[in-house]
Scaffold this active site. Structure first.
Site, PDB file in Angstrom:
ATOM      1  N   GLU A   1      -4.364  -7.866  -6.201  1.00 52.45           N
ATOM      2  CA  GLU A   1      -3.022  -8.410  -6.427  1.00 52.45           C
ATOM      3  C   GLU A   1      -2.775  -9.591  -5.488  1.00 52.45           C
ATOM      4  O   GLU A   1      -2.180 -10.609  -5.879  1.00 52.45           O
ATOM      5  CB  GLU A   1      -1.965  -7.330  -6.188  1.00 52.45           C
ATOM      6  CG  GLU A   1      -1.937  -6.247  -7.242  1.00 52.45           C
ATOM      7  CD  GLU A   1      -0.970  -5.121  -6.890  1.00 52.45           C
ATOM      8  OE1 GLU A   1      -0.105  -5.333  -6.005  1.00 52.45           O
ATOM      9  OE2 GLU A   1      -1.075  -4.039  -7.476  1.00 52.45           O
TER      10      GLU A   1
ATOM     11  N   GLY B   1      -6.729   1.193 -16.788  1.00 56.97           N
ATOM     12  CA  GLY B   1      -7.152   0.511 -18.000  1.00 56.97           C
ATOM     13  C   GLY B   1      -6.431  -0.787 -18.272  1.00 56.97           C
ATOM     14  O   GLY B   1      -6.292  -1.658 -17.422  1.00 56.97           O
TER      15      GLY B   1
ATOM     16  N   ARG C   1       0.868  -1.181   0.000  1.00 59.33           N
ATOM     17  CA  ARG C   1       0.000   0.000   0.000  1.00 59.33           C
ATOM     18  C   ARG C   1       0.898   1.222   0.000  1.00 59.33           C
ATOM     19  O   ARG C   1       1.597   1.502   0.974  1.00 59.33           O
ATOM     20  CB  ARG C   1      -0.898  -0.040   1.237  1.00 59.33           C
ATOM     21  CG  ARG C   1      -1.756   1.196   1.436  1.00 59.33           C
ATOM     22  CD  ARG C   1      -2.766   1.365   0.341  1.00 59.33           C
ATOM     23  NE  ARG C   1      -3.769   2.363   0.699  1.00 59.33           N
ATOM     24  CZ  ARG C   1      -4.432   3.099  -0.201  1.00 59.33           C
ATOM     25  NH1 ARG C   1      -4.168   2.943  -1.494  1.00 59.33           N
ATOM     26  NH2 ARG C   1      -5.347   3.954   0.178  1.00 59.33           N
ATOM     27  N   GLY C   2       0.899   1.952  -1.114  1.00 64.68           N
ATOM     28  CA  GLY C   2       1.845   3.047  -1.304  1.00 64.68           C
ATOM     29  C   GLY C   2       1.826   4.109  -0.232  1.00 64.68           C
ATOM     30  O   GLY C   2       2.868   4.592   0.199  1.00 64.68           O
ATOM     31  N   GLU C   3       0.648   4.488   0.229  1.00 65.98           N
ATOM     32  CA  GLU C   3       0.532   5.559   1.221  1.00 65.98           C
ATOM     33  C   GLU C   3       1.231   5.201   2.531  1.00 65.98           C
ATOM     34  O   GLU C   3       1.663   6.091   3.274  1.00 65.98           O
ATOM     35  CB  GLU C   3      -0.945   5.861   1.489  1.00 65.98           C
ATOM     36  CG  GLU C   3      -1.682   6.475   0.310  1.00 65.98           C
ATOM     37  CD  GLU C   3      -3.136   6.749   0.632  1.00 65.98           C
ATOM     38  OE1 GLU C   3      -3.523   6.557   1.817  1.00 65.98           O
ATOM     39  OE2 GLU C   3      -3.902   7.135  -0.276  1.00 65.98           O
ATOM     40  N   ASP C   4       1.343   3.912   2.822  1.00 70.87           N
ATOM     41  CA  ASP C   4       1.929   3.477   4.095  1.00 70.87           C
ATOM     42  C   ASP C   4       3.443   3.343   4.037  1.00 70.87           C
ATOM     43  O   ASP C   4       4.153   3.749   4.968  1.00 70.87           O
ATOM     44  CB  ASP C   4       1.334   2.129   4.530  1.00 70.87           C
ATOM     45  CG  ASP C   4      -0.130   2.258   4.938  1.00 70.87           C
ATOM     46  OD1 ASP C   4      -0.612   3.389   5.048  1.00 70.87           O
ATOM     47  OD2 ASP C   4      -0.780   1.209   5.138  1.00 70.87           O
TER      48      ASP C   4
ATOM     49  N   ARG D   1       5.538   3.340   0.767  1.00 67.91           N
ATOM     50  CA  ARG D   1       6.284   3.569  -0.470  1.00 67.91           C
ATOM     51  C   ARG D   1       7.557   4.346  -0.214  1.00 67.91           C
ATOM     52  O   ARG D   1       8.640   3.969  -0.687  1.00 67.91           O
ATOM     53  CB  ARG D   1       5.422   4.304  -1.499  1.00 67.91           C
ATOM     54  CG  ARG D   1       6.225   4.720  -2.736  1.00 67.91           C
ATOM     55  CD  ARG D   1       5.385   5.466  -3.755  1.00 67.91           C
ATOM     56  NE  ARG D   1       4.330   4.628  -4.295  1.00 67.91           N
ATOM     57  CZ  ARG D   1       4.532   3.734  -5.263  1.00 67.91           C
ATOM     58  NH1 ARG D   1       5.742   3.537  -5.754  1.00 67.91           N
ATOM     59  NH2 ARG D   1       3.529   3.024  -5.720  1.00 67.91           N
TER      60      ARG D   1
END
Length: 578
Positions: A94, A61, A28-31, A33
Site C-alpha cells: 500500500e 483475492g 498495521r492493524g495489530e499495532d 487498530r
C-alpha cells in the site's frame, strides 16, 4: 483546439470528480487498530471528512484491487508508521502505491510516526531494518518488490508529519485532534474562481509551473509581470488551484496594492495571511514589524503556498514575505506585479512576463462571450476583427467588450467601434490608468509625450528630444518599461499597447474637453487646425508656445497653417522637429 487556446480546468476545481475519498488510512492493524486509529476515523467522520479505513478482511483475492483503487481515488493518504508496520507486506505494498500516487497524481501524504523515530525508518534500523533484511533473505537481495519497499520507506520517512511519543507525556486525544484539524484545513480548502472562459490560460500556467519547479525542496519566489488587464491574476489563481493540495498551508492575498494603501492595511494583510494558513479566524497583530516577525516565527517550519497579487511597493514584500528564510522547505511564493523593479529589488530573477492573447485565443475568447451559441449572420468577420484589433490581445478588453456586444445588431457593433475610436471604455481605462497614476512627474511627462507623439519612433531620437526639454529620459523610459507601460522592440523603437496609448491621450483630452488650446499637448490635425484657425482675438503667444510637438500625417498642410499664422503675428516661421 490547441493547448494555447484551450480552456483551463484546475485539477482541484472539481475535487468530487477527482477524489472519491478525502482520506485513506494506511496502518498495521495489530499495532494501532483498536483505540488510536478507530478514534481518528471516528473523529474524521464526525467532521464530515470521507475517510477510507483499510480493513484487513478485504485483503483477499480480487478485493486487493479495490484497496489499491481506494488509494488511487483518495485526496490524502495518512501513513501510520508503528513498531511492526514493516512486518506487513500488505502495508508495504500500500505504501508503494501511495508514494506512486504522490508522484503521479499529486496526492497529499501525511505520515504519523507512532512510537517510532523517523530517523530509524529512513536508516532502516530496528524492526524496519530487521523486516527488510528478512524479506531479502527469502526473495534475494535483488528482489524488485523489496527494493520498492525500501525506497518508499525512505521517501515517506522524509516527509513532514506528526511524531507521537508517549514518553513525552503527549495526550493521545489532543494528538488525534491535531491530526484531524490539519486534515480539515486541507479538505476544506476550496479552489479559487479563475475565469468564466479561461481561454489561453493552460499554456501560461504550464510556463509558470516550469519556473516553480515543484519537485525541488528549496524555497522559491517567482514573479508574474505584465500590464494591467493582461491576465496576471487569472494565471496566478489557476496555478494556485493546481498545487494548493501539496502544501501545509495556503494563502492567496488579492489586491495587495489597494489594501495596503488603507490605514493599517498591511496589518490587515498580515492577519489575513496567518489566518488563512493557520485556519484561525482571528489573530492579534499589533504592528507591521511585529506582524513580520510573527509570520517568520510561525511559518519558518511550514511548507506553504503564498500568492501576493498586485504588489507595487517593496514595503508590501517586507511586511508579508521579507526573506526566503521566513518559510519552510519546499514553500512557493508567487508575486504578481505591474512593476518589474519590485521583483528585481528582491532578487527575484525567475519572472514570467505575461504575453497578450494571440489572434486565435482572442477570437475564441470574444466568441465565448459574444456568441455563446452561434455567430449571427449579420456580424461579419471584419467587424469581429475590428473589435479584436481594438483589444489588441488584452484579455480585459475582450472580457469587457464581449458581453457588451452580445446580441447586438451589425449597426450597433459599428456604432460601438466608432465610439471606442473617439474615447476609451471607462472600465478598461480605469484599470490601465492605475499604472499611470503611480508615476512621478518626470515619468508622467515622458509617458504622455510617447503616447501623443513618439510611439513607433527610434529610442535614441526620443531620448534626444525629451532630454532637450529638461526631462530625465534614460531612467524615465526604463521605469516605464519596468511598469509595463512601454516596450522596446527589436529594432530599438519605442512602442506601447494601443489601449495604453489611448489611455494616455485621454488623460490629455480631459485637461480641457471643450477647448484643445488649453491642453498641454496637441497631436491630431483637427485640434491643431482648430486652435490655429480660431478667431485671432482669442489667440495668444502662450497658445503657440504650448504647441511643442506634432506627429501628424498631414504635416505639410500643418506647416503652411502654422507658418501663415506666425507671419500674421510678425514672428519667425516655426521649424517642426524632424
Amino acid at each position: 483546439m490547441s493547448s494555447s487556446s484551450s480552456s483551463y480546468s484546475s485539477p482541484s476545481s472539481s475535487s468530487e470528480a477527482k477524489w472519491r475519498f478525502d482520506v485513506f488510512i494506511n496502518f498495521r492493524g495489530e499495532d494501532v487498530r483498536y483505540g488510536f486509529v478507530t478514534d481518528l476515523h471516528r473523529c474524521l467522520i464526525h467532521g464530515k471528512i470521507n475517510a477510507y479505513i483499510d480493513s484487513e478482511d478485504l485483503r483477499r483475492g480480487d478485493e486487493i484491487s479495490e484497496l489499491m483503487k481506494a488509494i488511487d481515488e483518495s485526496r490524502i493518504a495518512v501513513l501510520f508508521f508503528s513498531e511492526n508496520y514493516a512486518s506487513s507486506r500488505w502495508c508495504l505494498d500500500e505504501l508503494v502505491k501511495v508514494m506512486e500516487c504522490r508522484r503521479l497524481k499529486e496526492q497529499r501524504v501525511l505520515p504519523v510516526f507512532y512510537k517510532v523515530k523517523p530517523g530509524d525508518i529512513r536508516g532502516l534500523r530496528g524492526s524496519y531494518g530487521d523486516a527488510l533484511t528478512g524479506y531479502e533473505k527469502k526473495s534475494g537481495q535483488d528482489s524488485e518488490r523489496v527494493k520498492k519497499w525500501r525506497e518508499a520507506l525512505i521517501e515517506a520517512a522524509d516527509l513532514s508529519g506528526w511524531h507521537y511519543d508517549p514518553g513525552q507525556s503527549q495526550n493521545e486525544t489532543e494528538f488525534i485532534e491535531m491530526i484531524v484539524k490539519e486534515i480539515s484545513t486541507i479538505v476544506k480548502r476550496v479552489p479559487l474562481s479563475v475565469a468564466k472562459y479561461p481561454v489561453g490560460v493552460r499554456c501560461r500556467v504550464e510556463e509558470v509551473m516550469s519556473l516553480l519547479s515543484m519537485g525541488s525542496d528549496d524555497v522559491r519566489m517567482i514573479g508574474i509581470w505584465g500590464p494591467g488587464g493582461v491576465g496576471k491574476t487569472t494565471i496566478s489563481k489557476a496555478v494556485y488551484n493546481s498545487i494548493f493540495d501539496q502544501f501545509d498551508g495556503c494563502s492567496f492575498l488579492a489586491n495587495v496594492r489597494e489594501t495596503s494603501s488603507r490605514p493599517d492595511g498591511l496589518i490587515h494583510l498580515q492577519n489575513k495571511l496567518l489566518s488563512q494558513i493557520l485556519w484561525k479566524e482571528t489573530l492579534s497583530v499589533l504592528g507591521v514589524d511585529r506582524g513580520a516577525n510573527l509570520i517568520r516565527d510561525i511559518l519558518c517550519s511550514r511548507k506553504i503556498l503564498l500568492v501576493l497579487d498586485d504588489v507595487d511597493h517593496r514595503d508590501q514584500l517586507n511586511a508579508l514575505a521579507g526573506e526566503r528564510e521566513w518559510f519552510g522547505k519546499g514553500s512557493r511564493i508567487i508575486i504578481t506585479t505591474r512593476d518589474k523593479r519590485v521583483l528585481t529589488f528582491y532578487r527575484i530573477h525567475q519572472v514570467y512576463g505575461v504575453k497578450p492573447l494571440d489572434q486565435g485565443e482572442a477570437f475564441d475568447l470574444l466568441s465565448s462571450y459574444a456568441f455563446p451559441g452561434n455567430q449571427p449572420k449579420d456580424i461579419s468577420r471584419d467587424l469581429i476583427y475590428n473589435i479584436l484589433g481594438y483589444a489588441n490581445g488584452l484579455p480585459l478588453a475582450i472580457v469587457v467588450l464581449g458581453p457588451f456586444v452580445k446580441d447586438r445588431s451589425r449597426e450597433e457593433w459599428e456604432s460601438t467601434l466608432e465610439k471606442l475610436a473617439e474615447s476609451p471604455n471607462k472600465d478598461i481605462n480605469s484599470v490601465l490608468k492605475i499604472s499611470f497614476d503611480a508615476l512621478e512627474d518626470n515619468e508622467r511627462d515622458i509617458f504622455l509625450d510617447i503616447a501623443c507623439f513618439f510611439k513607433g519612433r527610434e529610442r535614441k531620437y526620443v531620448t534626444r528630444v525629451l532630454d532637450s526639454c529638461g526631462l530625465s529620459t534614460l531612467i524615465g523610459i526604463q521605469i516605464l518599461i519596468e511598469r509595463s507601460l512601454v516596450t522596446i522592440v527589436h529594432d530599438h523603437t519605442v512602442q506601447m499597447h494601443d489601449l495604453i496609448q489611448q489611455m494616455g491621450q485621454d488623460v490629455i483630452k480631459r485637461e480641457c474637453l471643450n477647448d484643445p488650446g488649453k491642453r498641454s499637448r496637441l497631436w491630431c490635425y483637427d485640434d491643431v487646425y482648430e486652435v490655429l484657425s480660431a478667431a485671432t482675438v482669442r489667440a495668444s503667444h502662450e497658445t503657440i508656445d504650448n504647441l511643442i510637438f506634432f506627429n501628424l500625417h498631414a504635416i505639410t498642410k500643418l506647416q503652411l497653417v502654422i507658418n501663415d499664422y506666425f507671419l500674421f503675428l510678425g514672428r519667425e516661421p516655426l521649424m517642426l522637429r524632424a
